[in-house]
Design a protein around this motif. Structure first.
Motif, PDB file in Angstrom:
ATOM      1  N   GLY A  98       0.868  -1.187   0.000  1.00 14.62           N
ATOM      2  CA  GLY A  98       0.000   0.000   0.000  1.00 14.62           C
ATOM      3  C   GLY A  98       0.896   1.225   0.000  1.00 14.62           C
ATOM      4  N   ASP A  99       0.708   2.122   0.971  1.00 15.95           N
ATOM      5  CA  ASP A  99       1.579   3.303   0.981  1.00 15.95           C
ATOM      6  C   ASP A  99       2.744   3.137   1.979  1.00 15.95           C
ATOM      7  OD1 ASP A  99       0.190   3.539   3.282  1.00 15.95           O
ATOM      8  OD2 ASP A  99      -0.837   5.419   2.763  1.00 15.95           O
ATOM      9  N   PHE A 100       2.953   1.897   2.466  1.00 14.87           N
ATOM     10  CA  PHE A 100       4.075   1.674   3.381  1.00 14.87           C
ATOM     11  C   PHE A 100       5.299   1.184   2.603  1.00 14.87           C
ATOM     12  CE2 PHE A 100       6.492  -1.111   6.293  1.00 14.87           C
ATOM     13  CZ  PHE A 100       6.914  -0.127   7.164  1.00 14.87           C
ATOM     14  N   HIS A 101       6.385   1.931   2.743  1.00 16.33           N
ATOM     15  CA  HIS A 101       7.604   1.628   1.991  1.00 16.33           C
ATOM     16  C   HIS A 101       8.479   0.687   2.837  1.00 16.33           C
ATOM     17  CE1 HIS A 101      10.518   3.664  -1.063  1.00 16.33           C
ATOM     18  NE2 HIS A 101      10.575   2.366  -1.102  1.00 16.33           N
ATOM     19  N   ALA A 102       8.389  -0.633   2.588  1.00 16.87           N
ATOM     20  CA  ALA A 102       9.044  -1.619   3.467  1.00 16.87           C
ATOM     21  C   ALA A 102      10.516  -1.847   3.106  1.00 16.87           C
ATOM     22  CB  ALA A 102       8.290  -2.938   3.410  1.00 16.87           C
ATOM     23  N   VAL A 103      10.842  -1.775   1.803  1.00 13.28           N
ATOM     24  CA  VAL A 103      12.246  -1.956   1.373  1.00 13.28           C
ATOM     25  C   VAL A 103      12.601  -0.784   0.466  1.00 13.28           C
ATOM     26  CG1 VAL A 103      13.902  -3.466   0.196  1.00 13.28           C
ATOM     27  CG2 VAL A 103      12.020  -4.471   1.513  1.00 13.28           C
ATOM     28  N   LYS A 104      13.715  -0.104   0.822  1.00 10.64           N
ATOM     29  CA  LYS A 104      14.003   1.178   0.167  1.00 10.64           C
ATOM     30  C   LYS A 104      15.325   1.138  -0.593  1.00 10.64           C
ATOM     31  CE  LYS A 104      11.807   3.303   4.142  1.00 10.64           C
ATOM     32  NZ  LYS A 104      12.093   3.767   5.492  1.00 10.64           N
ATOM     33  N   ASN A 161      13.539  -5.838  14.149  1.00 10.09           N
ATOM     34  CA  ASN A 161      12.203  -6.339  13.787  1.00 10.09           C
ATOM     35  C   ASN A 161      11.564  -5.374  12.799  1.00 10.09           C
ATOM     36  OD1 ASN A 161      11.689  -7.571  17.081  1.00 10.09           O
ATOM     37  ND2 ASN A 161      11.906  -8.793  15.267  1.00 10.09           N
ATOM     38  N   GLY A 162      10.967  -5.954  11.760  1.00  9.52           N
ATOM     39  CA  GLY A 162      10.278  -5.136  10.768  1.00  9.52           C
ATOM     40  C   GLY A 162      11.207  -4.392   9.820  1.00  9.52           C
ATOM     41  N   ALA A 163      12.490  -4.746   9.818  1.00  8.08           N
ATOM     42  CA  ALA A 163      13.466  -4.019   8.983  1.00  8.08           C
ATOM     43  C   ALA A 163      13.258  -4.268   7.491  1.00  8.08           C
ATOM     44  CB  ALA A 163      14.889  -4.430   9.372  1.00  8.08           C
ATOM     45  N   GLY A 164      12.630  -5.409   7.157  1.00 13.42           N
ATOM     46  CA  GLY A 164      12.398  -5.705   5.737  1.00 13.42           C
ATOM     47  C   GLY A 164      13.157  -6.932   5.238  1.00 13.42           C
ATOM     48  N   PRO A 166       8.830  -7.364  -6.895  1.00 16.79           N
ATOM     49  CA  PRO A 166       9.284  -6.068  -6.380  1.00 16.79           C
ATOM     50  C   PRO A 166       8.418  -4.937  -6.912  1.00 16.79           C
ATOM     51  CG  PRO A 166      10.764  -6.858  -8.119  1.00 16.79           C
ATOM     52  CD  PRO A 166       9.737  -7.937  -7.907  1.00 16.79           C
ATOM     53  N   THR A 167       8.342  -3.849  -6.166  1.00 21.40           N
ATOM     54  CA  THR A 167       7.640  -2.663  -6.671  1.00 21.40           C
ATOM     55  C   THR A 167       8.509  -2.014  -7.745  1.00 21.40           C
ATOM     56  OG1 THR A 167       6.711  -2.394  -4.475  1.00 21.40           O
ATOM     57  CG2 THR A 167       6.538  -0.501  -5.956  1.00 21.40           C
ATOM     58  N   SER A 168       9.829  -1.967  -7.493  1.00 18.82           N
ATOM     59  CA  SER A 168      10.773  -1.554  -8.535  1.00 18.82           C
ATOM     60  C   SER A 168      12.134  -2.141  -8.202  1.00 18.82           C
ATOM     61  CB  SER A 168      10.849  -0.023  -8.643  1.00 18.82           C
ATOM     62  OG  SER A 168      11.463   0.498  -7.481  1.00 18.82           O
ATOM     63  N   ARG A 217      29.781 -17.248  11.836  1.00 18.97           N
ATOM     64  CA  ARG A 217      29.737 -17.979  10.585  1.00 18.97           C
ATOM     65  C   ARG A 217      29.635 -17.150   9.313  1.00 18.97           C
ATOM     66  NH1 ARG A 217      28.837 -23.154  12.039  1.00 18.97           N
ATOM     67  NH2 ARG A 217      28.488 -23.273  14.259  1.00 18.97           N
ATOM     68  N   ALA A 218      29.155 -15.900   9.429  1.00 20.35           N
ATOM     69  CA  ALA A 218      28.890 -15.154   8.196  1.00 20.35           C
ATOM     70  C   ALA A 218      30.177 -14.619   7.565  1.00 20.35           C
ATOM     71  CB  ALA A 218      27.946 -13.993   8.491  1.00 20.35           C
ATOM     72  N   ASP A 219      30.290 -14.760   6.243  1.00 23.18           N
ATOM     73  CA  ASP A 219      31.385 -14.102   5.528  1.00 23.18           C
ATOM     74  C   ASP A 219      31.090 -12.611   5.433  1.00 23.18           C
ATOM     75  OD1 ASP A 219      32.914 -16.462   4.826  1.00 23.18           O
ATOM     76  OD2 ASP A 219      31.198 -16.981   3.572  1.00 23.18           O
ATOM     77  N   ARG A 220      29.844 -12.303   5.143  1.00 20.47           N
ATOM     78  CA  ARG A 220      29.443 -10.884   5.108  1.00 20.47           C
ATOM     79  C   ARG A 220      28.049 -10.748   5.691  1.00 20.47           C
ATOM     80  NH1 ARG A 220      29.026  -8.121   0.226  1.00 20.47           N
ATOM     81  NH2 ARG A 220      28.513 -10.102  -0.750  1.00 20.47           N
ATOM     82  N   ILE A 221      27.784  -9.539   6.160  1.00 25.45           N
ATOM     83  CA  ILE A 221      26.506  -9.259   6.818  1.00 25.45           C
ATOM     84  C   ILE A 221      25.883  -8.012   6.210  1.00 25.45           C
ATOM     85  CG2 ILE A 221      25.503  -8.447   9.012  1.00 25.45           C
ATOM     86  CD1 ILE A 221      27.589 -10.224  10.421  1.00 25.45           C
ATOM     87  N   GLY A 222      24.605  -8.094   5.915  1.00 28.05           N
ATOM     88  CA  GLY A 222      23.848  -6.900   5.556  1.00 28.05           C
ATOM     89  C   GLY A 222      22.954  -6.602   6.745  1.00 28.05           C
ATOM     90  N   LEU A 223      23.177  -5.484   7.382  1.00 27.79           N
ATOM     91  CA  LEU A 223      22.439  -5.157   8.613  1.00 27.79           C
ATOM     92  C   LEU A 223      21.360  -4.132   8.275  1.00 27.79           C
ATOM     93  CD1 LEU A 223      22.040  -5.256  11.621  1.00 27.79           C
ATOM     94  CD2 LEU A 223      24.037  -3.808  11.923  1.00 27.79           C
ATOM     95  N   MET A 224      20.105  -4.587   8.274  1.00 27.27           N
ATOM     96  CA  MET A 224      19.002  -3.722   7.819  1.00 27.27           C
ATOM     97  C   MET A 224      18.306  -3.015   8.969  1.00 27.27           C
ATOM     98  SD  MET A 224      17.024  -5.854   4.854  1.00 27.27           S
ATOM     99  CE  MET A 224      16.008  -4.444   4.373  1.00 27.27           C
ATOM    100  N   HIS A 225      17.830  -1.835   8.667  1.00 30.18           N
ATOM    101  CA  HIS A 225      17.001  -1.081   9.614  1.00 30.18           C
ATOM    102  C   HIS A 225      16.060  -0.204   8.803  1.00 30.18           C
ATOM    103  CE1 HIS A 225      15.749   0.892  13.218  1.00 30.18           C
ATOM    104  NE2 HIS A 225      16.236   2.059  12.855  1.00 30.18           N
ATOM    105  N   GLU A 226      14.778  -0.320   9.083  1.00 25.33           N
ATOM    106  CA  GLU A 226      13.759   0.485   8.407  1.00 25.33           C
ATOM    107  C   GLU A 226      13.904   0.455   6.893  1.00 25.33           C
ATOM    108  OE1 GLU A 226      13.846   4.271  10.385  1.00 25.33           O
ATOM    109  OE2 GLU A 226      12.858   3.450  12.168  1.00 25.33           O
ATOM    110  N   GLY A 227      14.074  -0.753   6.341  1.00 30.11           N
ATOM    111  CA  GLY A 227      14.013  -0.934   4.891  1.00 30.11           C
ATOM    112  C   GLY A 227      15.302  -0.732   4.128  1.00 30.11           C
ATOM    113  N   ALA A 228      16.384  -0.316   4.827  1.00 31.46           N
ATOM    114  CA  ALA A 228      17.643  -0.053   4.125  1.00 31.46           C
ATOM    115  C   ALA A 228      18.806  -0.631   4.939  1.00 31.46           C
ATOM    116  CB  ALA A 228      17.826   1.451   3.941  1.00 31.46           C
TER     117      ALA A 228
END
Ligand code: ATP
Length: 293
Positions: free
Chosen positions: A17-23, A41-44, A58-60, A197-208
């Motif tokens: 809807g109008d909620f931008h979950a992944v930016k 929590n809720g980072a996407g 995806p939206t885009s 264990r992770a070689d690399r980490i993507g640490l998300m917060h609020e969709g980014a």
């Protein structure tokens, strides 16, 4: 080994809807890597993975898996194993029937007995899914990801609810798959597991991404901490220290070894006991806690 990324995500946006979950999220996962997608929590994270796994459009933005669109299910699906947070097996099927069903759904071939053994459910093969314990259900979910030894494996909180023996067994299986070249995408709230264990980490917060990199790239952004109690009569410290709520001295440092050496030398020279001395490198937990501060 090929260096072409197994997963390429470019400027992914997802709205509900109008909620931008992944930016505008971009990242890639290289062959043989264990890439941990972590976040608040809720980072996407789940939303992002649902797009990569082909469950959601995806939206885009662009997503490629093995160089193809995840919509190209016939080409992509057999090459990837997915352990969701809940697989939704029919409660009336037996464990053996459920594992067999994974083969039919994914079009991968394997020996059901081998998979049952791998996830330690041989003794439960005739039981109905509805009769399994929480940890056994989770191990059955794990079977969906490893059936047919796929090249790319998604593990969404794989060890939640598992006892320590089952956790170790899951990771031993993952290690074996990695030795054979599998690429792993992990989400977890057990930061210890990602840190180890992770070689690399993507640490998300609020969709980014709040940060992306190796564990040491992430942790070196914050100082390490040395803590201890001092007798009231102690002379002036050789390093700058704050005092925490418990009255302990707290030294924050990007030079842990140097400052610890200085402190211990000073304590020795002045016959001061550094009581309850604790020093440790920056942990992933600290990077997480710093997100909102
Ligand atoms: N189907 C949906 N409709 C509307 N909003 C949704 C939907 N799915 C997820 N969201 C919202 O999008 C945001 C991201 O959700 P997502 O499940 O991707 O987060 P997450 O990082 O996996 O979180 P968690 O760690 O809590 O599992 C949240 O704010 C969530 O409420």
């Amino acid at each position: 080994m090929s260096t072409t990324p197994v997963i390429e995500v470019e400027r992914l946006n997802l709205t509900y809807g109008d909620f931008h979950a992944v930016k505008d999220l971009s990242f890639e996962v290289r062959p043989g890597e264990l890439y941990a997608l972590l976040g608040t929590n809720g980072a996407g994270k789940t939303s992002t993975l649902e797009v990569v796994e082909g469950h959601r459009r995806p939206t885009s933005g662009t997503v490629r898996v093995f160089g193809r669109s995840p919509d190209d299910r016939r080409a992509v699906r057999p090459r990837m194993g997915v352990m969701l947070q809940e697989s939704g097996f029919s409660p009336d099927l037996t464990v053996r029937e459920s594992v067999g069903l994974v083969g039919r759904l994914t079009r991968r071939t394997d020996d059901v007995d081998r998979v049952l053994d791998l996830v330690d459910l041989t003794g439960r093969a005739r039981r109905k899914v509805s009769q399994l314990s929480g940890g056994e259900k989770r191990r059955l979910d794990f079977a969906t990801a490893v059936y047919g030894t796929p090249e790319l494996i998604f593990l969404d909180e794989p060890t939640t609810g598992l006892d320590i023996q089952s956790r170790d067994a899951v990771w031993a299986t993952v290690d074996r798959l990695r030795e054979n070249g599998a690429t792993i995408v992990l989400t977890t709230h057990y930061l210890e597991e990602a840190q180890q264990r992770a070689d690399r980490i993507g640490l998300m917060h609020e969709g980014a991404f709040h940060r992306e990199g190796t564990v040491s790239e992430l942790t070196r952004t914050l100082p390490a901490v040395i803590r201890f109690s001092l007798p009231a009569s102690a002379p002036t410290l050789p390093v700058r220290a704050a005092v925490d709520a418990d009255g302990k001295a707290v030294v924050e440092t990007f030079e842990l070894q140097r400052d610890l050496h200085l402190l211990l030398g000073w304590a020795q020279d002045h016959s001061v006991e550094l009581r309850d001395l604790a020093a440790g490198p920056t942990r992933l937990d600290d990077v997480f806690r710093a997100i909102n501060s």
